[in-house]
Motif scaffolding. Structure first.
Motif, PDB file in Angstrom:
ATOM      1  N   LYS A   1       1.124  -8.968   4.981  1.00  0.00           N
ATOM      2  CA  LYS A   1       0.814  -7.339   4.598  1.00  0.00           C
ATOM      3  C   LYS A   1       1.619  -6.295   4.532  1.00  0.00           C
ATOM      4  O   LYS A   1       1.618  -6.086   5.781  1.00  0.00           O
ATOM      5  N   GLU A   2       1.485  -5.361   3.677  1.00  0.00           N
ATOM      6  CA  GLU A   2       2.863  -4.246   3.263  1.00  0.00           C
ATOM      7  C   GLU A   2       1.549  -3.181   3.547  1.00  0.00           C
ATOM      8  O   GLU A   2       0.149  -3.041   3.394  1.00  0.00           O
ATOM      9  N   TYR A   3       1.671  -2.080   4.884  1.00  0.00           N
ATOM     10  CA  TYR A   3       0.745  -1.331   5.501  1.00  0.00           C
ATOM     11  C   TYR A   3       1.720  -0.124   5.127  1.00  0.00           C
ATOM     12  O   TYR A   3       2.885   0.296   5.210  1.00  0.00           O
ATOM     13  N   GLU A   4       0.964   1.522   4.486  1.00  0.00           N
ATOM     14  CA  GLU A   4       1.407   2.610   4.384  1.00  0.00           C
ATOM     15  C   GLU A   4       1.261   3.045   5.632  1.00  0.00           C
ATOM     16  O   GLU A   4      -0.434   2.986   6.533  1.00  0.00           O
ATOM     17  N   ILE A   5       1.721   4.002   6.515  1.00  0.00           N
ATOM     18  CA  ILE A   5       1.748   4.388   7.982  1.00  0.00           C
ATOM     19  C   ILE A   5       1.750   6.086   8.163  1.00  0.00           C
ATOM     20  O   ILE A   5       3.533   6.075   7.508  1.00  0.00           O
ATOM     21  N   TYR A   6       0.941   7.011   8.264  1.00  0.00           N
ATOM     22  CA  TYR A   6       1.250   8.007   8.433  1.00  0.00           C
ATOM     23  C   TYR A   6       1.141   8.226   9.977  1.00  0.00           C
ATOM     24  O   TYR A   6       0.855   7.971  10.779  1.00  0.00           O
TER      25      TYR A   6
END
Length: 111
Positions: free
Chosen positions: A76-81
């Motif tokens: 799964k692709e995640y956006e990390i801040y």
């Protein structure tokens, strides 16, 4: 027959020469573009740092299963801040999934 081969070879060489001229910087197609080897190219280095609010996308292994002699992995692709120190402040899934399916060779060793 020999004369015809000579004529075909001559036209082939003529065609290759014409195409090479068209792709050169001196052809009439490229006359609007300046070309000089005497002048240096002026460039500015990129010093801009990425914005802190811009997310970084990564893929994480979600699940692995064995099915019919194959191993199936789902990522799964995640956006990390991240904050200024590089610590993860927020992690959001994007809804994008990738699946890898490959043959399980470990079962052949057991036999």
């Amino acid at each position: 027959m020999k004369n015809k081969t000579f004529i075909n070879a001559f036209f082939l060489i003529l065609l290759i020469t014409f195409v090479a001229y068209l792709e050169s910087p001196y052809s009439f197609i490229n006359k609007d573009y300046a070309y000089s080897t005497e002048e240096p190219v002026l460039t500015q280095p990129v010093t801009a740092k990425p914005d802190e609010n811009t997310p970084e996308t990564i893929e994480k292994l979600d699940k692995t299963k064995k099915e019919n002699g194959y191993i199936i992995e789902t990522y799964k692709e995640y956006e990390i801040y991240r904050d200024k120190d590089g610590k993860v402040t927020k992690e959001e899934p994007t809804g994008h999934e990738d699946t890898l399916k490959y043959y399980d060779y470990s079962k052949d060793k057991d036999q």
